[in-house]
Enzyme design. Structure first.
Site, PDB file in Angstrom:
ATOM      1  CG  ASP A  11      -0.249  -0.053   2.541  1.00  0.00           C
ATOM      2  OD1 ASP A  11       0.997  -0.142   2.544  1.00  0.00           O
ATOM      3  OD2 ASP A  11      -0.931  -0.016   3.581  1.00  0.00           O
ATOM      4  NE  ARG A  25      -4.264   1.526   2.878  1.00  0.00           N
ATOM      5  CZ  ARG A  25      -4.560   0.248   2.620  1.00  0.00           C
ATOM      6  NH1 ARG A  25      -3.948  -0.707   3.269  1.00  0.00           N
ATOM      7  NH2 ARG A  25      -5.457  -0.065   1.696  1.00  0.00           N
ATOM      8  CE1 TYR A  76       2.854  -4.776   6.552  1.00  0.00           C
ATOM      9  CE2 TYR A  76       2.694  -2.399   6.743  1.00  0.00           C
ATOM     10  CZ  TYR A  76       2.688  -3.543   5.972  1.00  0.00           C
ATOM     11  OH  TYR A  76       2.517  -3.448   4.609  1.00  0.00           O
ATOM     12  N   PRO A 107       8.121  -5.713   4.641  1.00  0.00           N
ATOM     13  CG  PRO A 107       5.932  -6.075   5.407  1.00  0.00           C
ATOM     14  CD  PRO A 107       7.323  -6.651   5.441  1.00  0.00           C
TER      15      PRO A 107
HETATM   16  C1  LIG Z   1      -0.670 -12.079   0.097  1.00  0.00           C
HETATM   17  C2  LIG Z   1       0.318 -10.940  -0.044  1.00  0.00           C
HETATM   18  C3  LIG Z   1       0.408 -10.004   0.945  1.00  0.00           C
HETATM   19  C4  LIG Z   1       1.287  -8.939   0.833  1.00  0.00           C
HETATM   20  N1  LIG Z   1       1.330  -8.020   1.815  1.00  0.00           N
HETATM   21  C5  LIG Z   1       2.130  -6.967   1.698  1.00  0.00           C
HETATM   22  C6  LIG Z   1       2.150  -6.000   2.676  1.00  0.00           C
HETATM   23  O1  LIG Z   1       1.462  -6.126   3.675  1.00  0.00           O
HETATM   24  N2  LIG Z   1       2.960  -4.918   2.495  1.00  0.00           N
HETATM   25  C7  LIG Z   1       3.769  -4.798   1.399  1.00  0.00           C
HETATM   26  O2  LIG Z   1       4.498  -3.806   1.259  1.00  0.00           O
HETATM   27  N3  LIG Z   1       3.780  -5.730   0.456  1.00  0.00           N
HETATM   28  C8  LIG Z   1       2.988  -6.803   0.588  1.00  0.00           C
HETATM   29  N4  LIG Z   1       2.995  -7.751  -0.373  1.00  0.00           N
HETATM   30  C9  LIG Z   1       3.996  -7.643  -1.444  1.00  0.00           C
HETATM   31  C10 LIG Z   1       3.538  -6.724  -2.538  1.00  0.00           C
HETATM   32  O3  LIG Z   1       2.242  -7.082  -2.932  1.00  0.00           O
HETATM   33  C11 LIG Z   1       4.549  -6.861  -3.660  1.00  0.00           C
HETATM   34  O4  LIG Z   1       5.823  -6.409  -3.212  1.00  0.00           O
HETATM   35  C12 LIG Z   1       4.209  -6.112  -4.906  1.00  0.00           C
HETATM   36  O5  LIG Z   1       2.890  -6.290  -5.267  1.00  0.00           O
HETATM   37  C13 LIG Z   1       5.139  -6.586  -5.991  1.00  0.00           C
HETATM   38  O6  LIG Z   1       4.595  -6.406  -7.247  1.00  0.00           O
HETATM   39  P1  LIG Z   1       4.831  -7.487  -8.396  1.00  0.00           P
HETATM   40  O7  LIG Z   1       4.089  -6.961  -9.556  1.00  0.00           O
HETATM   41  O8  LIG Z   1       6.258  -7.774  -8.525  1.00  0.00           O
HETATM   42  O9  LIG Z   1       4.178  -8.843  -7.854  1.00  0.00           O
HETATM   43  P2  LIG Z   1       2.694  -9.195  -7.480  1.00  0.00           P
HETATM   44  O10 LIG Z   1       1.948  -8.045  -6.964  1.00  0.00           O
HETATM   45  O11 LIG Z   1       2.753 -10.416  -6.641  1.00  0.00           O
HETATM   46  O12 LIG Z   1       2.026  -9.557  -8.879  1.00  0.00           O
HETATM   47  C14 LIG Z   1       2.306 -10.748  -9.549  1.00  0.00           C
HETATM   48  C15 LIG Z   1       1.162 -11.050 -10.494  1.00  0.00           C
HETATM   49  O13 LIG Z   1       1.515 -12.182 -11.258  1.00  0.00           O
HETATM   50  C16 LIG Z   1       0.418 -13.066 -11.308  1.00  0.00           C
HETATM   51  N5  LIG Z   1       0.950 -14.407 -11.498  1.00  0.00           N
HETATM   52  C17 LIG Z   1       1.663 -15.138 -10.629  1.00  0.00           C
HETATM   53  N6  LIG Z   1       2.007 -16.319 -11.173  1.00  0.00           N
HETATM   54  C18 LIG Z   1       1.496 -16.315 -12.419  1.00  0.00           C
HETATM   55  C19 LIG Z   1       1.513 -17.262 -13.471  1.00  0.00           C
HETATM   56  N7  LIG Z   1       2.122 -18.435 -13.351  1.00  0.00           N
HETATM   57  N8  LIG Z   1       0.879 -16.949 -14.615  1.00  0.00           N
HETATM   58  C20 LIG Z   1       0.238 -15.755 -14.756  1.00  0.00           C
HETATM   59  N9  LIG Z   1       0.191 -14.826 -13.788  1.00  0.00           N
HETATM   60  C21 LIG Z   1       0.821 -15.106 -12.638  1.00  0.00           C
HETATM   61  C22 LIG Z   1      -0.298 -12.865 -10.011  1.00  0.00           C
HETATM   62  O14 LIG Z   1      -1.652 -13.255 -10.114  1.00  0.00           O
HETATM   63  C23 LIG Z   1      -0.124 -11.380  -9.770  1.00  0.00           C
HETATM   64  O15 LIG Z   1      -1.187 -10.634 -10.310  1.00  0.00           O
HETATM   65  C24 LIG Z   1       2.120  -8.830  -0.291  1.00  0.00           C
HETATM   66  C25 LIG Z   1       2.020  -9.779  -1.300  1.00  0.00           C
HETATM   67  C26 LIG Z   1       1.129 -10.834  -1.196  1.00  0.00           C
HETATM   68  C27 LIG Z   1       1.029 -11.831  -2.321  1.00  0.00           C
END
Ligand SMILES: Cc1cc2nc3c(=O)[nH]c(=O)nc-3n(C[C@H](O)[C@H](O)[C@H](O)COP(=O)(O)OP(=O)(O)OC[C@H]3O[C@@H](n4cnc5c(N)ncnc54)[C@H](O)[C@@H]3O)c2cc1C
Length: 627
Positions: free
Chosen positions: A53, A242, A250, A330
């Site tokens: 967030d 927020r 946290y 985080p």
């Molecule tokens: C459950 C959860 C809780 C989190 N809580 C926090 C928090 O409290 N605070 C914080 O700062 N960060 C948190 N994060 C981390 C934060 O969401 C990430 O650092 C950030 O979103 C990274 O962005 P990204 O695009 O690299 O990955 P992500 O946001 O994880 O996006 C990856 C995308 O790829 C898609 N995907 C995955 N595998 C496949 C596949 N095989 N084929 C097609 N699509 C696929 C997923 O559906 C997702 O939409 C959390 C993450 C998760 C999963």
């Protein structure tokens, strides 16, 4: 003839796997640059609540450069102030200090903004949809294959990556084979792309276990709407304001046997629930009261891993970005920021290579720049987490972390954590040899924002807004007072040299240099004296260049329609502007040329008489094509 398993084959320039913040940033940037791009995600719907967030100052600047920051600034919660609480003498907590949240003096937005991850992602969806790009949902890759033919790998026009896609919402046999020029794996911490390519992660899980709660609370805690760090007799908590009246907490759980199996040290999710997390939080907030109103918006519990992928690319054809490359705690609000900034770094490089303007070698700088950043990030996270999760110093625990130590580190790390102080090392696209001619614009760091006025109408303009992320290099020509004859003669001579066939502008201008270089002139001098029309035409977009402007408009680069010569003076009421040359360390008499990369980072600065060095800079990664 019909087949039982109709196989669809298709081609695309860039296939992005994963539509989280990293994938969406890349997709939107490429679509804006007119690149043929496709983005898929396994989820049937996007993130509705929770997850990351916090948006850091540099990321707000980046979003602004794509025209996406305004709704975020309007809807998100802002927190310009941080507050620090420590164990009090009576078993409760006491406030020890309030400080700014951000200690980066050049941050254009000196605060953090919070908005749930789905809200951030929706910024990109809206922008992409306007360009006709939609996320293809319920789709996963089942196989990926990279050609081993060297000539194919080196040919930017070839499609050497073969990805088999499967729709999760259709018949099992419905598969598609996509032949892509480039693939980006932005598929999160458990990245399929990373795993299938055998890219190893360095690092490990920590023993730090955290609960996260998004709630609407009832509380008499006075610093709720600040970024607040609480070290109490009963544990450690970070309080994040927020959007609306929502709060995120946290909560450190490592010490709580209800959440952690004492023998395996694994998260015991079965015993965790929002009420138990609120109970723990309420103990930490004592003597202040804390109650949850209604149901929580979102919650989770997890163990922190601190890991970096050993490499971010295979043959500069398949890349990974975001959580696929790095995971960390985080607590400093980095996840989404680091992820979006990875693909912001990559997108313009892909666009230049795909257009045939830059050599494939440009793509190597993605890994060299972002892997170094990721390692620094994990290093920072280790230090910061140790301080944050360590026991506070009290009379009973004199070896604990002192408040001064904690706040000192908070301030020291601010440049890095805000993103504003991120610095790329010398490389083909970071040339530091003439640093002295713009001493305060650090080559390799992002361009410092500053307010100037438009010479034509004295409207105040932040220079960042004159440099949108449109995949073009910005060539900022800082000149003296053009109302002075001698200074004007120098500027005219410079403009002639820049317009000569051997100049980098024409050598690397791909036949129409306006598509590659955005030239912007910034004058010293007074608004009462300077006429923008005196600036040689080479250094200012002219109102009459409608053919070129219409062409750029068709590419979606509407912002280019604004013709500007900037002036380093205050506005008509002396409220904004002035002092820009001093802020950048540029001597107005000598002037300087500043090359800003399409991602907003200073690539090079040079004095007027070193135009050939700028040519050498571009010659290091661009393809020569004059017109
Ligand atoms: C459950 C959860 C809780 C989190 N809580 C926090 C928090 O409290 N605070 C914080 O700062 N960060 C948190 N994060 C981390 C934060 O969401 C990430 O650092 C950030 O979103 C990274 O962005 P990204 O695009 O690299 O990955 P992500 O946001 O994880 O996006 C990856 C995308 O790829 C898609 N995907 C995955 N595998 C496949 C596949 N095989 N084929 C097609 N699509 C696929 C997923 O559906 C997702 O939409 C959390 C993450 C998760 C999963």
């Amino acid at each position: 003839m019909t087949t039982l398993n109709p196989l669809i084959e298709s081609k695309v320039d860039v296939l992005i796997i994963g539509a989280g913040p990293a994938g969406l940033m890349c997709a939107n940037a490429l679509a804006s640059a007119g690149v043929d791009v496709r983005i898929i995600d396994k989820r049937a719907v996007g993130v509705a609540a929770g997850q990351a967030d916090g948006i850091q100052p540099r990321t707000i600047e980046v979003l602004q450069s794509y025209g996406l920051a305004e709704p975020l600034i309007r809807i998100g919660a802002h927190f310009p102030r941080a507050s620090f609480w420590n164990p009090g003498p009576d078993g409760g907590i006491v406030r020890t200090q309030r400080t700014p949240s951000i200690f980066s003096p050049t941050a254009r937005y000196p605060y953090l903004i919070t908005r749930h991850q789905g809200g951030i992602e929706s910024l990109f969806h809206g922008s992409m949809e306007a360009k006709g790009l939609h996320v293809q949902r319920s789709t996963i890759p089942t196989a990926i294959q990279l050609s081993q033919v060297e000539s194919e790998l080196r040919d930017p026009k070839a499609n050497p990556v073969k990805v088999t896609l499967k729709r999760l919402d259709l018949e099992e046999d419905d598969i598609e084979v996509v032949h892509a020029k480039f693939v980006l794996g932005a598929d999160g911490a458990h990245s399929w792309v990373r795993n299938v390519l055998g890219i190893k992660l360095e690092g490990d899980n920590t023993d730090s276990i955290w609960g996260v709660l998004d709630v609407y609370p009832e509380t008499d805690f006075p610093d709720s709407r600040n970024w607040t760090f609480i070290h109490s007799h009963n544990g450690t908590l970070m309080n994040i304001p927020r959007e609306g009246d929502m709060m995120r907490y946290y909560i450190q759980l490592s010490e709580d046997p209800d959440f952690v199996d004492p023998t395996t040290r694994r998260v015991n999710k079965a015993r965790a629930n929002p009420d138990r997390l609120m109970e723990t939080a309420a103990k930490i907030f004592q003597p202040y009261s804390l109650k949850m109103l209604g149901e929580p918006e979102w919650w989770t519990i997890y163990i922190i891993g601190q890991r970096v992928a050993q490499k971010f690319s295979i043959e500069d054809r398949i890349f990974i970005a975001g959580d696929a490359c790095h995971t960390h705690s985080p607590k400093a609000g980095q996840g989404m920021n680091a992820s979006m900034n990875d693909s912001h770094n990559l997108a313009w490089k892909l666009a230049h290579v795909l257009r045939g303007w830059a050599d494939m070698s440009l793509l190597k700088t993605y890994e060299s720049e972002r892997l170094k950043f990721a390692r620094d990030l994990i290093d920072f996270d280790r230090k910061w987490s140790k301080l944050f999760t360590g026991k506070p110093r009290t009379e009973a625990n004199e070896d604990g972390i002192s408040h001064e130590e904690f706040v000192g580190a908070f301030q020291t790390f601010s440049g890095f954590s805000s993103g504003v102080g991120v610095r790329y090392e010398a490389s083909a696209i970071v040339a530091k040899q003439h640093q002295a001619c713009a001493a305060k614009l650090v080559v390799g760091e992002r361009m410092i924002p500053h307010v100037f006025v438009q010479a034509a109408d004295i409207r105040a303009v932040n220079i960042h807004d004159a440099m949108p992320s449109d995949a073009r290099f910005k060539v900022l020509v800082f000149v003296g007072n053009v109302a002075d004859k001698a200074a004007l003669a120098r500027v005219r001579a410079l403009a002639e040299e820049l317009d000569a066939p051997k100049s980098f502008v024409h050598r690397y201008g791909q036949g129409d240099y306006h598509r590659v270089f955005d030239i912007l002139c910034i004058c010293a001098g007074s608004k009462d004296e300077v006429d923008f029309i005196d600036v040689p035409q080479m250094l200012r977009p002219h109102w009459s260049k409608w053919v070129m402007l219409r062409f750029l408009g068709e590419l979606g680069l509407i912002s280019l329609l604004i013709a500007r010569v900037l002036l380093d003076d205050t506005d008509m009421h002396a409220r904004e502007g002035g002092g820009g040359f001093a802020a950048y360390g540029i001597d107005a008499k000598a002037g300087a040329i500043v090359v800003v990369r399409p991602d907003g980072y200073v690539g090079m600065v040079a004095p007027y008489d070193r135009l050939e060095d700028i040519s050498t800079y571009f010659g290091g990664f661009m393809v020569e094509k004059s017109g």
